[in-house]
Design an enzyme around this catalytic site. Sequence first.
Site, PDB file in Angstrom:
ATOM      1  N   GLY A 179     -61.649  -8.950   5.415  1.00  0.00           N
ATOM      2  CA  GLY A 179     -62.805  -8.478   6.181  1.00  0.00           C
ATOM      3  C   GLY A 179     -63.448  -9.579   6.989  1.00  0.00           C
ATOM      4  O   GLY A 179     -64.203  -9.312   7.919  1.00  0.00           O
ATOM      5  N   GLY A 180     -63.183 -10.835   6.616  1.00  0.00           N
ATOM      6  CA  GLY A 180     -63.686 -11.956   7.390  1.00  0.00           C
ATOM      7  C   GLY A 180     -65.203 -12.094   7.360  1.00  0.00           C
ATOM      8  O   GLY A 180     -65.890 -11.487   6.541  1.00  0.00           O
TER       9      GLY A 180
ATOM     10  N   GLY B  43     -83.823 -20.929  16.326  1.00  0.00           N
ATOM     11  CA  GLY B  43     -82.983 -20.127  17.201  1.00  0.00           C
ATOM     12  C   GLY B  43     -83.511 -18.720  17.334  1.00  0.00           C
ATOM     13  O   GLY B  43     -83.653 -18.011  16.332  1.00  0.00           O
TER      14      GLY B  43
ATOM     15  N   ILE C 123     -79.097 -13.264  15.676  1.00  0.00           N
ATOM     16  CA  ILE C 123     -78.951 -13.511  14.242  1.00  0.00           C
ATOM     17  C   ILE C 123     -80.275 -13.977  13.648  1.00  0.00           C
ATOM     18  O   ILE C 123     -80.730 -13.471  12.607  1.00  0.00           O
ATOM     19  CB  ILE C 123     -77.838 -14.542  13.971  1.00  0.00           C
ATOM     20  CG1 ILE C 123     -76.487 -14.023  14.442  1.00  0.00           C
ATOM     21  CG2 ILE C 123     -77.763 -14.877  12.480  1.00  0.00           C
ATOM     22  CD1 ILE C 123     -75.357 -15.029  14.330  1.00  0.00           C
TER      23      ILE C 123
ATOM     24  N   GLU D 130     -87.768 -21.547  19.038  1.00  0.00           N
ATOM     25  CA  GLU D 130     -86.805 -21.263  20.105  1.00  0.00           C
ATOM     26  C   GLU D 130     -86.877 -22.343  21.183  1.00  0.00           C
ATOM     27  O   GLU D 130     -87.965 -22.642  21.697  1.00  0.00           O
ATOM     28  CB  GLU D 130     -87.092 -19.885  20.707  1.00  0.00           C
ATOM     29  CG  GLU D 130     -86.370 -19.571  22.004  1.00  0.00           C
ATOM     30  CD  GLU D 130     -84.870 -19.745  21.945  1.00  0.00           C
ATOM     31  OE1 GLU D 130     -84.297 -20.274  22.918  1.00  0.00           O
ATOM     32  OE2 GLU D 130     -84.259 -19.356  20.917  1.00  0.00           O
TER      33      GLU D 130
ATOM     34  N   GLY E 266     -76.161 -20.392  17.121  1.00  0.00           N
ATOM     35  CA  GLY E 266     -74.900 -19.952  17.699  1.00  0.00           C
ATOM     36  C   GLY E 266     -73.735 -20.130  16.753  1.00  0.00           C
ATOM     37  O   GLY E 266     -73.889 -20.592  15.608  1.00  0.00           O
TER      38      GLY E 266
ATOM     39  N   ALA F  18     -67.335  -8.082  16.738  1.00  0.00           N
ATOM     40  CA  ALA F  18     -66.285  -7.554  15.875  1.00  0.00           C
ATOM     41  C   ALA F  18     -65.501  -6.444  16.563  1.00  0.00           C
ATOM     42  O   ALA F  18     -64.274  -6.362  16.436  1.00  0.00           O
ATOM     43  CB  ALA F  18     -66.884  -7.044  14.564  1.00  0.00           C
TER      44      ALA F  18
ATOM     45  N   HIS G 155     -82.055  19.165  21.556  1.00  0.00           N
ATOM     46  CA  HIS G 155     -83.498  18.966  21.411  1.00  0.00           C
ATOM     47  C   HIS G 155     -83.923  19.396  20.007  1.00  0.00           C
ATOM     48  O   HIS G 155     -83.471  20.432  19.518  1.00  0.00           O
ATOM     49  CB  HIS G 155     -84.246  19.800  22.448  1.00  0.00           C
ATOM     50  CG  HIS G 155     -85.741  19.740  22.308  1.00  0.00           C
ATOM     51  ND1 HIS G 155     -86.467  18.665  22.748  1.00  0.00           N
ATOM     52  CD2 HIS G 155     -86.619  20.618  21.764  1.00  0.00           C
ATOM     53  CE1 HIS G 155     -87.742  18.883  22.502  1.00  0.00           C
ATOM     54  NE2 HIS G 155     -87.857  20.066  21.902  1.00  0.00           N
TER      55      HIS G 155
END
Length: 460
Positions: free
Chosen positions: A40-41, A182, A186, A205, A268, A316, A439
């Site tokens: 699945g990484g 950051g 993420i 940031e 990053g 992904a 609707h």
Amino acid sequence: MNEISCKLLVVGGGPGGYVCAIRAGQLGIDTVLVEEEALGGTCLTVGCIPSKALIHVAEEFHRIAQAARNPVAGVRSLGARFDLSEAMTWKDGIVSQLSSGVGALLRKAKVRVIKGRGTFRDGKTLVVATPDGEQFIRAETVVIATGSEPVELPSLPFGGPVLSSTAALSLDALPATLAVVGGGYIGLELGMAFAKLGTTVTIVEAGPRILPAWDEDLTMPVLQNLRRLGIAVMFNAKAEGYADGILSVAQAGSIEEVASERVLVTVGRRPRSRMAGIADLDLAMDGNFLHIDARCHTSMSGVFAIGDVTGEPMLAHRAMAQGEMVAEIVAGHRRHWDHRAMPAVCFTDPEVVSVGLLPDQAAARGATTTASFPFAANGKSLSDHRAEGFVRVISDAEGREILGIQAVGSGVAEFAGEFALALEMGATLQDIAATIHAHPTRGEAFHEASLRALGRALHL
């Protein structure tokens, strides 16, 4: 040393790698997949899935806690309690279930899976260090799908109180204070989740605004909700170092001190393009990324590359689409990368989704028509008590071609499929206007935005 051979060797069991291997197996290709960690990484095990699980838990807790202080439509709670250990166990159970499911799909496709760290000897052979010793694999064709990893700042090396996104998803205690370095997707997703769980959060940031890849109209509702959650946001600020619970931040010519029990660095990700002996293959590069053509060929015959290791966008679903395409190319099918639409989603609160061109990108091509429809005029959004945000449609001046579609609001991530389909199918504004949307749903805002672009808005 044990030796095996195969037609296709896939190195990396993340979204791109395992999809490539499954599709190749379905097509009758003798395939071997090598993965060092869980199937699945990053996305499934320490990224997309566990982070969305944490975001869901945080939202549920926050909603119940808020109802104790500010009743909504007559609903009042008696308060909420949160158990991080139980939440992590639940999150880990989801990851385990999905990873096991990937394994089952690979077995069904008759893909041989080898767990271990692989190192290329050349473009056709890989040596894998497994628990049972070294495994030598020779393949006719190779797919590199080694993914990416978080970027580490020299002034804030990972370890101890300085967290990567991976470490942040496996904490055993909630920090009282958290600095997030950051303001990309993420950092904002995790920062907002921790704030909803009761942590005091500060965003640091380096640039002038959050989510700089998107325009300010699209990101302003996110910034407004950051502030409603009590999250402090420091712009044009650079994290200089951390010691004794204090993050030093350079801003406007002075050093600010931010008290933070933990520091989450999310500046990053970088491709894993020089690991596993890949550098010794001497493949053509695009900066730190492996260079590929429209069929994901690298500069070496018989070697493909897919996913984050090949460049932006690091998504992904891009890796999955590339993996499926490459498997079919290896099987002899005529395929090349011809997708017009690549959805991008930010799971902040509110969510942001974008497909196609942004307003300034579209304007650079010529005259355009842009129209938006606010969720404040949408019945379902009002009845959900979540009416912030809008849907925006950008087309050429005549409305013949839709160039881009964006939305910001509660739950708009689920619009990504419809938006992408509209661009892939070459839909016009008239096509969307002629499509009946149920609707009451939030999806009516897409219909209404298209009507507005045509000059015939009904509910605005």
